[in-house]
Scaffold this motif. Sequence first.
Motif, PDB file in Angstrom:
ATOM      1  N   GLU A  47      48.125 -18.192 -88.269  1.00 51.60           N
ATOM      2  CA  GLU A  47      47.757 -16.800 -88.013  1.00 51.60           C
ATOM      3  C   GLU A  47      46.343 -16.788 -87.414  1.00 51.60           C
ATOM      4  OE1 GLU A  47      49.789 -14.572 -91.781  1.00 51.60           O
ATOM      5  OE2 GLU A  47      48.045 -15.802 -92.207  1.00 51.60           O
ATOM      6  N   PHE A  48      46.049 -15.769 -86.573  1.00 57.34           N
ATOM      7  CA  PHE A  48      44.732 -15.668 -85.949  1.00 57.34           C
ATOM      8  C   PHE A  48      44.125 -14.294 -86.206  1.00 57.34           C
ATOM      9  CE2 PHE A  48      46.659 -19.033 -83.479  1.00 57.34           C
ATOM     10  CZ  PHE A  48      45.612 -19.925 -83.325  1.00 57.34           C
ATOM     11  N   ASN A  73      38.942  -5.388 -85.914  1.00 53.70           N
ATOM     12  CA  ASN A  73      39.630  -6.646 -86.204  1.00 53.70           C
ATOM     13  C   ASN A  73      41.022  -6.596 -85.579  1.00 53.70           C
ATOM     14  OD1 ASN A  73      37.530  -7.565 -87.952  1.00 53.70           O
ATOM     15  ND2 ASN A  73      38.336  -6.222 -89.533  1.00 53.70           N
ATOM     16  N   TYR A  74      41.426  -7.723 -85.014  1.00 51.68           N
ATOM     17  CA  TYR A  74      42.752  -7.821 -84.423  1.00 51.68           C
ATOM     18  C   TYR A  74      43.422  -9.070 -84.992  1.00 51.68           C
ATOM     19  CZ  TYR A  74      46.478  -8.521 -81.047  1.00 51.68           C
ATOM     20  OH  TYR A  74      47.695  -8.720 -80.464  1.00 51.68           O
ATOM     21  N   PHE A  75      44.596  -8.885 -85.596  1.00 47.23           N
ATOM     22  CA  PHE A  75      45.339  -9.970 -86.228  1.00 47.23           C
ATOM     23  C   PHE A  75      46.606 -10.228 -85.422  1.00 47.23           C
ATOM     24  CE2 PHE A  75      43.262  -7.249 -89.288  1.00 47.23           C
ATOM     25  CZ  PHE A  75      42.556  -8.124 -90.091  1.00 47.23           C
ATOM     26  N   GLU A  76      46.903 -11.497 -85.168  1.00 47.78           N
ATOM     27  CA  GLU A  76      48.116 -11.824 -84.426  1.00 47.78           C
ATOM     28  C   GLU A  76      48.814 -13.018 -85.072  1.00 47.78           C
ATOM     29  OE1 GLU A  76      47.286 -13.191 -80.412  1.00 47.78           O
ATOM     30  OE2 GLU A  76      45.278 -13.783 -81.049  1.00 47.78           O
ATOM     31  N   LYS A  77      50.117 -13.070 -84.855  1.00 47.92           N
ATOM     32  CA  LYS A  77      50.978 -14.111 -85.412  1.00 47.92           C
ATOM     33  C   LYS A  77      50.939 -14.123 -86.943  1.00 47.92           C
ATOM     34  CE  LYS A  77      50.975 -17.173 -81.453  1.00 47.92           C
ATOM     35  NZ  LYS A  77      50.807 -18.532 -80.968  1.00 47.92           N
ATOM     36  N   LEU A  78      50.764 -12.930 -87.536  1.00 49.23           N
ATOM     37  CA  LEU A  78      50.790 -12.851 -88.993  1.00 49.23           C
ATOM     38  C   LEU A  78      52.158 -13.256 -89.508  1.00 49.23           C
ATOM     39  CD1 LEU A  78      48.946  -9.459 -89.576  1.00 49.23           C
ATOM     40  CD2 LEU A  78      48.053 -11.757 -89.985  1.00 49.23           C
ATOM     41  N   ILE A  79      52.174 -13.966 -90.615  1.00 49.15           N
ATOM     42  CA  ILE A  79      53.442 -14.397 -91.201  1.00 49.15           C
ATOM     43  C   ILE A  79      54.041 -13.218 -91.956  1.00 49.15           C
ATOM     44  CG2 ILE A  79      54.521 -15.978 -92.831  1.00 49.15           C
ATOM     45  CD1 ILE A  79      52.238 -17.965 -92.109  1.00 49.15           C
ATOM     46  N   VAL A  80      55.214 -12.804 -91.530  1.00 49.91           N
ATOM     47  CA  VAL A  80      55.891 -11.639 -92.092  1.00 49.91           C
ATOM     48  C   VAL A  80      57.291 -12.056 -92.522  1.00 49.91           C
ATOM     49  CG1 VAL A  80      56.729  -9.314 -91.584  1.00 49.91           C
ATOM     50  CG2 VAL A  80      54.585 -10.107 -90.580  1.00 49.91           C
ATOM     51  N   ASN A  98      56.421 -15.553 -87.522  1.00 49.48           N
ATOM     52  CA  ASN A  98      55.098 -15.170 -87.023  1.00 49.48           C
ATOM     53  C   ASN A  98      55.243 -13.932 -86.140  1.00 49.48           C
ATOM     54  OD1 ASN A  98      54.722 -18.452 -87.140  1.00 49.48           O
ATOM     55  ND2 ASN A  98      52.881 -17.318 -87.660  1.00 49.48           N
ATOM     56  N   SER A  99      55.619 -12.818 -86.724  1.00 51.54           N
ATOM     57  CA  SER A  99      55.871 -11.623 -85.923  1.00 51.54           C
ATOM     58  C   SER A  99      54.877 -10.503 -86.176  1.00 51.54           C
ATOM     59  CB  SER A  99      57.283 -11.107 -86.199  1.00 51.54           C
ATOM     60  OG  SER A  99      57.378 -10.669 -87.535  1.00 51.54           O
ATOM     61  N   GLY A 100      53.944 -10.698 -87.119  1.00 48.95           N
ATOM     62  CA  GLY A 100      53.021  -9.623 -87.455  1.00 48.95           C
ATOM     63  C   GLY A 100      51.871  -9.494 -86.475  1.00 48.95           C
ATOM     64  N   GLU A 101      51.501  -8.247 -86.195  1.00 46.66           N
ATOM     65  CA  GLU A 101      50.373  -7.950 -85.325  1.00 46.66           C
ATOM     66  C   GLU A 101      49.743  -6.661 -85.831  1.00 46.66           C
ATOM     67  OE1 GLU A 101      49.529  -7.177 -80.571  1.00 46.66           O
ATOM     68  OE2 GLU A 101      51.558  -7.574 -81.269  1.00 46.66           O
TER      69      GLU A 101
END
Length: 191
Positions: A47-48, A73-80, A98-101
């Motif tokens: 995640e980033f 803050n911007y979050f990408e590739k969150l584990i959902v 890894n679909s969370g944003e």
Amino acid sequence: VLPRFGAIFKLSENNILKFLYGRAINHPSIYQSAAQAAALQLPLEPEFIQTFEFNYLSALSENFSINTSLFYNYFEKLIVNEPFVDPATGAWIGQNLNSGEMSTIGGELTIKAKLFESFLMELSGTYQKAEDRRTAFKDIIPAYSPEILGYFKAGYSFGTNTTLAVIGRYVGAMETYYDVTIPGRIAAKTD
């Protein structure tokens, strides 16, 4: 590459501006990786998060200071955990992807005061607005993400070895998890 950047401007002896940028990474836990392998699912990616912050610190006197921050803050590739229907059984099954944003924008104000030699006080408040940026969830308020946070701390020092302190925290209302298999929230909003 995980860049970090900071610029500090000393406007005067008691006034400082800071501009900060950073990118961070969070690797899947050993438990998440083991669960993926056991379910014969593809490995998860890290995640980033990217953070932009503008900060202003003003020491109005030796005993009183104000600190203000604006942040994004911007979050990408969150584990959902994404649910889907198993075609063989017809049952709902969860799969980690890894679909969370998400994004968060907000501000924080902190006031510190030394009211007299042995008594210190700190009061802080944060307002933030989080948004789930996945297409299907754009109109759904993110779970467990309060808009308002508050913090209070007061301490009295009786000398070099003893301090009596009182700490208080305030967490604003939060929505619970939105489950697409219901569909709806798993419980009522918390105050």
